[in-house]
Design an enzyme around this catalytic site. Structure first.
Site, PDB file in Angstrom:
ATOM      1  N   HIS A   1      -7.766  -8.035   6.242  1.00 42.85           N
ATOM      2  CA  HIS A   1      -7.620  -6.940   7.242  1.00 42.85           C
ATOM      3  C   HIS A   1      -7.913  -7.430   8.570  1.00 42.85           C
ATOM      4  CE1 HIS A   1      -6.840  -2.601   8.105  1.00 42.85           C
ATOM      5  NE2 HIS A   1      -7.728  -2.815   9.075  1.00 42.85           N
TER       6      HIS A   1
ATOM      7  N   GLU B   1      -2.086  -1.513  -3.584  1.00 43.97           N
ATOM      8  CA  GLU B   1      -3.111  -0.669  -2.881  1.00 43.97           C
ATOM      9  C   GLU B   1      -3.003   0.672  -3.023  1.00 43.97           C
ATOM     10  OE1 GLU B   1      -4.640  -4.106   0.416  1.00 43.97           O
ATOM     11  OE2 GLU B   1      -3.286  -2.235   1.234  1.00 43.97           O
TER      12      GLU B   1
ATOM     13  N   HIS C   1       1.008  -1.285   0.115  1.00 46.99           N
ATOM     14  CA  HIS C   1      -0.047   0.055  -0.023  1.00 46.99           C
ATOM     15  C   HIS C   1       0.886   1.265   0.021  1.00 46.99           C
ATOM     16  CE1 HIS C   1      -3.652   2.285   1.974  1.00 46.99           C
ATOM     17  NE2 HIS C   1      -2.998   3.081   0.893  1.00 46.99           N
TER      18      HIS C   1
END
Length: 248
Positions: free
Chosen positions: A196, A75, A48
């Site tokens: 997550h 991401e 990310h």
């Protein structure tokens, strides 16, 4: 194992970079972690690139794009800069996520239903660049249907509320929501991933849900690696979710 219960592991290496950035050193190298993860059985590497660059840096992404043997799941927030960056790098997969500077980690799913035109435009740009786009969303029917409408072929269901549940009853309720979300996504022709907050004690229940394509897991693997080594931590997680998917 058949294709019906095969599950993939995407290893998120953000927090290897977190440790590096804490002291501003050149180590530990997230690229080495990615290569070790691949060697240990990871099916893909997730990174990310946040607006504030708190962990992964632009150079990390560029190097990973050149050296990965599996695939990158990039991401990113839905910004003009990130869209342009992704068009340059052309990762195999891009996952659009919500992002605010103040959050410790991603706190919820992307509100696709509330900004369909904006997300649709981003999906179109990334698709034209050769990226398979997924949307990180909560397991809600309205968001899943919106994801389909904007043209994303895949979704990643946010498992944070399940991971953060304080009681067994609450966890069961959240797991049921995720299961319903998987069914809804599959019924709309979407590839369904999840992630997550998953770790070695809660990932099995999600992996066992029929139809889950991939779990993206990072922090737990990096933390466990402190005690057993990175390759072993990845191998253990891969074995755990594969066994759960087979049983499920």
């Amino acid at each position: 194992m058949t294709e019906a219960n095969r599950i993939l592991l995407g290893v998120n290496i953000d927090h290897v970079a977190t440790l590096r950035q804490a002291r501003g050193t050149r180590y530990p190298d997230p690229v080495k972690a990615a290569l070790d993860a691949e060697e240990a059985g990871a099916d893909g590497i997730t990174v990310h690139l946040r607006e504030d660059r708190r962990h992964i840096q632009d150079r990390d992404v560029r190097v990973l794009a050149d050296v990965l043997q599996t695939r990158m799941n990039f991401e990113m927030g839905v910004t003009d800069f990130m869209l342009g960056f992704a068009e340059q790098i052309r990762p195999a997969h891009v996952c659009l996520v919500p992002e605010t500077r103040q959050e410790l980690t991603t706190e919820g799913g992307l509100d696709v239903a509330g900004q369909e035109a904006r997300i649709a435009a981003a999906v179109e740009r990334l698709t034209l660049a050769g990226c398979e786009v997924s949307l990180f969303i909560d397991a809600e029917e309205r968001q899943i249907e919106a994801a389909m409408r904007v043209g994303a072929p895949a979704i990643e269901l946010h498992t944070g509320r399940y991971a953060d549940a304080h009681t067994a009853e609450e966890a069961a309720q959240e797991l049921s929501r995720i299961r319903d979300g998987v069914i809804c996504g599959l019924n709309h022709g979407l590839i369904v991933n999840a992630g997550h907050g998953l770790h070695y004690h809660n990932a099995e229940a999600v992996a066992a849900i029929p139809g889950i394509n991939e779990l993206n897991i990072g922090h737990a693997i990096v933390a466990h690696a402190l005690f057993v080594g990175f390759k072993q931590a990845v191998a253990e997680m891969k074995a755990l979710i594969v066994a759960a998917a087979y049983r499920g």
